[in-house]
Design an enzyme around this catalytic site. Sequence first.
Site, PDB file in Angstrom:
ATOM      1  N   CYS A   1       9.396   9.383  56.855  1.00  0.00           N
ATOM      2  CA  CYS A   1       8.845   8.944  58.148  1.00  0.00           C
ATOM      3  C   CYS A   1       7.345   9.246  58.178  1.00  0.00           C
ATOM      4  CB  CYS A   1       9.549   9.693  59.265  1.00  0.00           C
ATOM      5  SG  CYS A   1      11.327   9.611  59.163  1.00  0.00           S
TER       6      CYS A   1
ATOM      7  N   ARG B   1       4.874   4.063  53.462  1.00  0.00           N
ATOM      8  CA  ARG B   1       5.935   5.065  53.255  1.00  0.00           C
ATOM      9  C   ARG B   1       7.304   4.491  53.569  1.00  0.00           C
ATOM     10  NH1 ARG B   1       3.553  10.348  53.654  1.00  0.00           N
ATOM     11  NH2 ARG B   1       5.431  11.246  54.557  1.00  0.00           N
TER      12      ARG B   1
ATOM     13  N   TRP C   1      12.297   6.385  59.017  1.00  0.00           N
ATOM     14  CA  TRP C   1      13.147   5.946  57.901  1.00  0.00           C
ATOM     15  C   TRP C   1      14.486   6.610  58.172  1.00  0.00           C
ATOM     16  CZ3 TRP C   1      12.015   3.069  53.369  1.00  0.00           C
ATOM     17  CH2 TRP C   1      13.022   3.057  52.419  1.00  0.00           C
TER      18      TRP C   1
ATOM     19  N   ASN D   1       9.317  14.532  61.704  1.00  0.00           N
ATOM     20  CA  ASN D   1       9.689  14.172  60.322  1.00  0.00           C
ATOM     21  C   ASN D   1      10.538  15.311  59.787  1.00  0.00           C
ATOM     22  OD1 ASN D   1       8.189  11.891  60.403  1.00  0.00           O
ATOM     23  ND2 ASN D   1       6.594  12.572  58.983  1.00  0.00           N
ATOM     24  N   GLY D   2      11.548  14.965  58.965  1.00  0.00           N
ATOM     25  CA  GLY D   2      12.372  16.004  58.343  1.00  0.00           C
ATOM     26  C   GLY D   2      13.791  15.947  58.898  1.00  0.00           C
TER      27      GLY D   2
ATOM     28  N   GLU E   1      19.172   5.840  30.693  1.00  0.00           N
ATOM     29  CA  GLU E   1      18.118   5.795  31.717  1.00  0.00           C
ATOM     30  C   GLU E   1      16.751   6.040  31.094  1.00  0.00           C
ATOM     31  OE1 GLU E   1      17.767   4.692  34.505  1.00  0.00           O
ATOM     32  OE2 GLU E   1      15.963   5.640  35.264  1.00  0.00           O
TER      33      GLU E   1
ATOM     34  N   LYS F   1      13.653   3.435  31.341  1.00  0.00           N
ATOM     35  CA  LYS F   1      12.341   3.831  31.874  1.00  0.00           C
ATOM     36  C   LYS F   1      11.235   3.434  30.899  1.00  0.00           C
ATOM     37  CE  LYS F   1      12.677   4.333  35.410  1.00  0.00           C
ATOM     38  NZ  LYS F   1      14.037   3.995  35.581  1.00  0.00           N
TER      39      LYS F   1
ATOM     40  N   GLU G   1      10.872  -0.538  30.484  1.00  0.00           N
ATOM     41  CA  GLU G   1      10.396  -1.355  31.611  1.00  0.00           C
ATOM     42  C   GLU G   1       8.936  -1.121  31.945  1.00  0.00           C
ATOM     43  OE1 GLU G   1      12.372  -0.802  35.350  1.00  0.00           O
ATOM     44  OE2 GLU G   1      12.829   1.279  34.936  1.00  0.00           O
TER      45      GLU G   1
ATOM     46  N   HIS H   1      28.124   5.356  13.367  1.00  0.00           N
ATOM     47  CA  HIS H   1      28.940   4.123  13.307  1.00  0.00           C
ATOM     48  C   HIS H   1      28.059   2.892  13.230  1.00  0.00           C
ATOM     49  CE1 HIS H   1      32.550   6.455  13.986  1.00  0.00           C
ATOM     50  NE2 HIS H   1      31.901   7.094  14.944  1.00  0.00           N
TER      51      HIS H   1
ATOM     52  N   LYS I   1      10.947  -5.182  42.328  1.00  0.00           N
ATOM     53  CA  LYS I   1      11.537  -3.919  42.799  1.00  0.00           C
ATOM     54  C   LYS I   1      12.987  -4.124  43.202  1.00  0.00           C
ATOM     55  CE  LYS I   1      11.861   0.348  43.853  1.00  0.00           C
ATOM     56  NZ  LYS I   1      12.103   1.276  42.705  1.00  0.00           N
TER      57      LYS I   1
HETATM   58  C1  AGP Z   1      15.137   0.675  37.442  1.00  0.00           C
HETATM   59  O1  AGP Z   1      13.952   1.395  37.165  1.00  0.00           O
HETATM   60  C2  AGP Z   1      14.861  -0.756  37.823  1.00  0.00           C
HETATM   61  N1  AGP Z   1      13.975  -0.825  38.912  1.00  0.00           N
HETATM   62  C3  AGP Z   1      16.162  -1.541  38.009  1.00  0.00           C
HETATM   63  O2  AGP Z   1      16.994  -1.339  36.890  1.00  0.00           O
HETATM   64  C4  AGP Z   1      16.986  -1.190  39.267  1.00  0.00           C
HETATM   65  O3  AGP Z   1      17.561   0.082  39.109  1.00  0.00           O
HETATM   66  C5  AGP Z   1      18.100  -2.227  39.419  1.00  0.00           C
HETATM   67  O4  AGP Z   1      17.499  -3.485  39.598  1.00  0.00           O
HETATM   68  C6  AGP Z   1      19.029  -1.928  40.601  1.00  0.00           C
HETATM   69  O5  AGP Z   1      18.296  -1.941  41.783  1.00  0.00           O
HETATM   70  P1  AGP Z   1      18.970  -1.289  43.089  1.00  0.00           P
HETATM   71  O6  AGP Z   1      19.191   0.160  42.801  1.00  0.00           O
HETATM   72  O7  AGP Z   1      17.983  -1.533  44.196  1.00  0.00           O
HETATM   73  O8  AGP Z   1      20.271  -1.992  43.326  1.00  0.00           O
END
Ligand code: AGP
Length: 598
Positions: free
Chosen positions: A2, A27, A75, A99-100, A474, A478, A481, A497, A593
């Site tokens: 927030c 934010r 938020w 906030n909090g 993961e 990271k 991407e 394998h 995003k």
């Molecule tokens: C992860 O760093 C990416 N931004 C992407 O894999 C993301 O996690 C995926 O598109 C799922 O998005 P969501 O968590 O908003 O559903």
Amino acid sequence: MCGIVGYIGSRNIKEFLIEGLKELEYRGYDSAGIAILQDGALHICKAVGKLENLINKCASIGHEGFGVGIGHTRWATHGKPTELNAHPHLGEFSYVVHNGIIENFKTLKEELDPDRFVSQTDTEVIVHLFERELRNHSDPFKAFEATIARLRGSFAILLITKAAPDTIFFARESSPLIVGTKGEEIFFASSDAPLIGHAQQVHYLADGEYGFARPGEVVLFHDGRRIEASYQPLTIDKELAQKGGYRFFMEKEIYEQSEVIGETLMGRVKEDRIEFEELDRTFFEGIDSITLCACGTSFHAGLTGSYLIERLAKIPARAEIASEFRYKEPLLRPNTLFVAISQSGETADTLEALKMAKRANLKTLAICNVDNSSIVRLADRTLLTRAGIEKGVASTKAFTTQVALLWMLALYLAQRELPPSTLERELQSLLHLPTALRVPPQLHERIRRLSKRYLHGHGFFFIGRDIFYPLALEGALKLKEISYLHAEGYPAGEMKHGPIALADPELFTIALMPKGLLYDKIKSNVEELSARDATICAISPTPFELADDYIPIEEQEHPMLEYFQMALVLQLLAMEIAIRLGNDVDMPRNLAKSVTVE
Ligand code: AGP
């Protein structure tokens, strides 16, 4: 996360408050509001959605001349994004923004007149408690001091009242709050941006600081004692201010994890149990298996959750990639709980998979970061991750808060059967997460230096076992991407394998080597790679003599704490490599995003 603004003075108060809230839009929020006290009259305006809605609604309030005012962007964490839940919250003659999370708000609420409450929020107890204390203290500041002494949890508070029409009362505990001055004018905000161009000097309140401000005067206290403010000049770069001084939003969000994970845990991790105010145990009656469904990073969180749920709650659990789940004609059994995991709550594949589960009459739970999103609105129940807005396309704090929530869910399902000593160890480890996610400066600097060695090569393997396998996935994602280098996450036991055929000095292997889980197994896997001259970077609490590089994490009591520390390392490593490659860390090529289309 927030946002808060406040002002004392004679400029156009509404204009300052609205412009200040605009500076806090980055934010993230789902509702907003302002309150102004001028000439003894209190004016308030609140609206759901974007600030434009608020601006349109408050056209008629406020005027030139002296006054005090407060504003807030919310938020949602406790209570849906509605106008009633939006801040400021109103007593009979006082307003508060916060906030909090007030962890003990339910206890406090029981002491107060229930008829006074109109919202579902934790915040509202503050203003009613203040007005009750005001009946015991003729001095409004003493009433405010008595009020905040009762609060437990995290808070940044601004309160205005007709009982002190030229004053703003303020307090800070674990949630940022800044006070600025310029001559007689007083400014407040939860971050620098709204103060830039207005305040000449600022004091960043420390935890436990509180007080009151009047024209030309800020009176500060800590533990009941008067203290002096330590003013400093204000940064002038708004973009830098929005990034909190970090180079990228991703970097800011990596560093924020320690703070936001505390909010994820707040009010949920009790001394002897996990408690979700959004859930009750009857919701899980009859459930004999759990399907966790998501995409990308959220899938990696879900895969981690499947290990934790089976290990702790002894309930069969499987993780599914939503885009696969949608078309594989899955067996949807009625006693299966379907868990949709999503930061945005708008990912098309996850949303469609959720609709399939709903059509099959499965109970559905969303683990999401955005209240009122499509997935939240569709699911039967929701657990919010409370990570605040995540601006970086590469998910960081959303991932770690998802995993923390899944760990809590596994414990919630298991806690009646777990031996008390096991449950206590798990709860204590959970409470250690904010510390585990703090970024040691020397660690970041070591990763930054190391990253120069990993800018080429024909690819990366990230390897791990058990819960460190999803973390390896993961880590690879990271890196991929934001650096655009090829990387694969792999179960360490699978290397022999086939993939070990790739082993050579140009194959970089990032080995996740926790001491607390299958260390000897992962060690032998890495030895096999080293014997074939692969270049190895070990992430572990202890050095591994066969590794070419070594990134240390602290020895931990629980493998999950090693997991979170390694997540931090993987995030920083990917970011520092991408920075060296000159990539746009926050907005990597080809990515969005939120993937709201198939
Ligand atoms: C992860 O760093 C990416 N931004 C992407 O894999 C993301 O996690 C995926 O598109 C799922 O998005 P969501 O968590 O908003 O559903």
